[in-house]
Design an enzyme around this catalytic site. Sequence first.
Site, mmCIF file in Angstrom:
data_model
loop_
_atom_site.group_PDB
_atom_site.id
_atom_site.type_symbol
_atom_site.label_atom_id
_atom_site.label_comp_id
_atom_site.label_asym_id
_atom_site.label_seq_id
_atom_site.Cartn_x
_atom_site.Cartn_y
_atom_site.Cartn_z
ATOM 1 N N ARG A 17 0.343 -1.515 0.063
ATOM 2 C CA ARG A 17 -0.393 0.075 -0.116
ATOM 3 C C ARG A 17 0.663 0.775 0.893
ATOM 4 N NH1 ARG A 17 -4.127 0.720 4.962
ATOM 5 N NH2 ARG A 17 -3.133 -1.322 5.777
ATOM 6 N N TYR A 102 8.942 -4.422 14.921
ATOM 7 C CA TYR A 102 8.149 -4.507 13.610
ATOM 8 C C TYR A 102 8.898 -3.255 13.332
ATOM 9 C CZ TYR A 102 4.013 -7.405 13.928
ATOM 10 O OH TYR A 102 3.393 -8.642 14.505
ATOM 11 N N ASN A 168 -3.079 -6.565 19.229
ATOM 12 C CA ASN A 168 -2.207 -7.268 19.865
ATOM 13 C C ASN A 168 -1.352 -5.848 18.991
ATOM 14 O OD1 ASN A 168 0.381 -8.481 19.184
ATOM 15 N ND2 ASN A 168 -0.045 -9.677 17.536
HETATM 16 C C1 UD1 Z 1 0.575 -8.313 12.703
HETATM 17 C C2 UD1 Z 1 -0.484 -9.240 13.287
HETATM 18 C C3 UD1 Z 1 -1.476 -8.903 14.195
HETATM 19 C C4 UD1 Z 1 -1.532 -7.039 14.868
HETATM 20 C C5 UD1 Z 1 -0.357 -6.375 13.651
HETATM 21 C C6 UD1 Z 1 0.005 -4.846 13.962
HETATM 22 C C7 UD1 Z 1 0.912 -11.378 12.601
HETATM 23 C C8 UD1 Z 1 0.038 -12.739 12.534
HETATM 24 N N1 UD1 Z 1 -0.707 -10.497 13.387
HETATM 25 O O1 UD1 Z 1 -0.453 -8.030 11.465
HETATM 26 O O2 UD1 Z 1 -1.848 -9.515 15.045
HETATM 27 O O3 UD1 Z 1 -2.350 -6.807 14.954
HETATM 28 O O4 UD1 Z 1 1.298 -6.156 13.434
HETATM 29 O O5 UD1 Z 1 0.175 -4.415 13.239
HETATM 30 O O6 UD1 Z 1 1.692 -11.171 13.252
HETATM 31 N N2 UD1 Z 1 6.972 -9.362 8.101
HETATM 32 C C9 UD1 Z 1 8.058 -10.108 7.659
HETATM 33 N N3 UD1 Z 1 7.593 -10.989 7.070
HETATM 34 C C10 UD1 Z 1 6.405 -12.185 6.991
HETATM 35 C C11 UD1 Z 1 6.266 -11.590 6.976
HETATM 36 C C12 UD1 Z 1 5.845 -9.596 7.771
HETATM 37 O O7 UD1 Z 1 9.282 -9.368 8.355
HETATM 38 O O8 UD1 Z 1 6.327 -12.401 5.739
HETATM 39 C C13 UD1 Z 1 7.112 -7.924 9.167
HETATM 40 C C14 UD1 Z 1 6.466 -6.926 8.140
HETATM 41 O O9 UD1 Z 1 7.970 -5.861 7.147
HETATM 42 C C15 UD1 Z 1 6.244 -5.903 8.925
HETATM 43 C C16 UD1 Z 1 5.954 -6.802 9.758
HETATM 44 O O10 UD1 Z 1 6.306 -7.867 9.798
HETATM 45 O O11 UD1 Z 1 7.050 -4.929 9.861
HETATM 46 C C17 UD1 Z 1 4.054 -6.827 10.749
HETATM 47 O O12 UD1 Z 1 3.669 -7.755 9.269
HETATM 48 P P1 UD1 Z 1 2.087 -7.137 8.924
HETATM 49 O O13 UD1 Z 1 2.349 -7.833 7.193
HETATM 50 O O14 UD1 Z 1 1.889 -6.014 8.031
HETATM 51 O O15 UD1 Z 1 1.646 -7.662 9.725
HETATM 52 P P2 UD1 Z 1 -0.377 -7.067 10.063
HETATM 53 O O16 UD1 Z 1 -1.190 -8.318 9.055
HETATM 54 O O17 UD1 Z 1 0.049 -5.973 9.461
#
Ligand code: UD1
Length: 457
Positions: A17, A102, A168
């Site tokens: 996004r 994060y 969370n």
């Molecule tokens: C995640 C949480 C959710 C929480 C939210 C808060 C999980 C499954 N869910 O969801 O409970 O409310 O954050 O913002 O954890 N990332 C990686 N590798 C991956 C996937 C993600 O490094 O394979 C990193 C992303 O770059 C990001 C963070 O992890 O910095 C969160 O990933 P994102 O996809 O934004 O998770 P949400 O769906 O927002």
Amino acid sequence: MPQALDIVVLAAGKGTRMVSERPKVLHEIAGKSLLRHVLDTIKALDPEQICVVYGYGGEAVPQAIADPSLKMVKQEPQLGTGHAVQQALHCLHEDHVTLVLYGDVPLTRIETLLPLIRIAQGGKVGLLTVEMKNPYGYGRIVREGGKVRRIVEEKDASAEERKITEVNTGIMALPNQYLPGWLAALKNCNVQSEYYLTDVIGLAVSDGIEVATAHPAHHREVLGVNSKSQLAQLERMYQQEQAHKLLDGGVTLLDPERIDIRGTLVCGKDVVIDINCVFEGHVKLGDGVKVGANCVVRDVTIEKGCNIEPFSLLEKATMGADCRIGPFARIRPGTQLAEEVHIGNFVEVKNSQVGFNSKINHLSYIGDATVGAKVNVGAGAITCNYDGANKHRTVIEDGAFIGSDTQLVAPVTIARGATIGAGSTITKDTPEDELTLSRARQITIRGWKRPVKKAKE
Ligand code: UD1
Ligand code: CA
């Protein structure tokens, strides 16, 4: 002795996004990448090691961060937050605790993270949660009898679970001894087919390990960036926080909504800053300094009593006490002004020293020059410092007076007390206390007539 701390920063996501080729965590708030904000904050926690999980954008993240003290781990493909932490597992020491952060949540404060770490050091799982009026999109905290049981993601939640407003933040701390088992047990049978880190909460509860929650003091601390619009919102929040710190420290801001600080701004007493000023890098303003509207100040030290008039651009320079700069002045890198120097409108000064109480008030270029004390440089006078290949210095000694519209062709020295007649092109050193000028003598051509238009045929 509490267990040592490992930190895993998740930064592998693309951030669809953001509509950008750049990995999301490299977008900036206050001139600093989101990831750098996180890394700068956690330094104060003195962790044993920091592991950054990167993925989208190839080597762009490690290249931008370029810090050999960090462990950079690539996650390819990106199969979820649980999978991401799994990639870092080999960096984590089994006797330590791990804080998971994060890379796209930039404004968390140390005071909010410490209680979580304490919880993990006490053998429990620490989870940072927050109440949200509109929890859409977040993982929900499912409690039974007040105790956390598990986290359910928005996309997997039932209608009933979606009503839960405790969400969370994604930030958690865990004792490392359990991590290999819990991460290995994660399954991707969910709507997104991802390995969710959030599922370790349910696994912890099944193993009889208590999950304790902590909460941030400010909501902005847990806000993530997923779009340019959120990036802009966080930028404003961050700037507001900085503006209010300045106000609390006694600085007068004519409008705290209209100041941008991209770095550090240290102010003395009774500093006044008018609207729309931008401060970058390290800026120091001494007691009583006034900065007019619309100035840009980058890596500059300004001593007490200076008055920077509107629309001035100052960069990598130092200014002694009681200088008056601008309006519309440009001070370029390597400029050192002594006390009580006046630099006026449309004057550019670069890599030059200007001595006590010298005045360069209008339309000048002073580059690669050493200007003494009490020198007056007239309107439109310039140093010709560049011969097309090399730069040369101009020396103007104490008390010299440079007439208007003079060119000083460097290398050249104007000796102490010398006066240069207006409109001169000076190519040779000039003697002390004498008038030197180089210009055609003024003549009048008697009877000369202006050209007249030819009559149309
Ligand atoms: C995640 C949480 C959710 C929480 C939210 C808060 C999980 C499954 N869910 O969801 O409970 O409310 O954050 O913002 O954890 N990332 C990686 N590798 C991956 C996937 C993600 O490094 O394979 C990193 C992303 O770059 C990001 C963070 O992890 O910095 C969160 O990933 P994102 O996809 O934004 O998770 P949400 O769906 O927002
Ligand atoms: Ca997110």
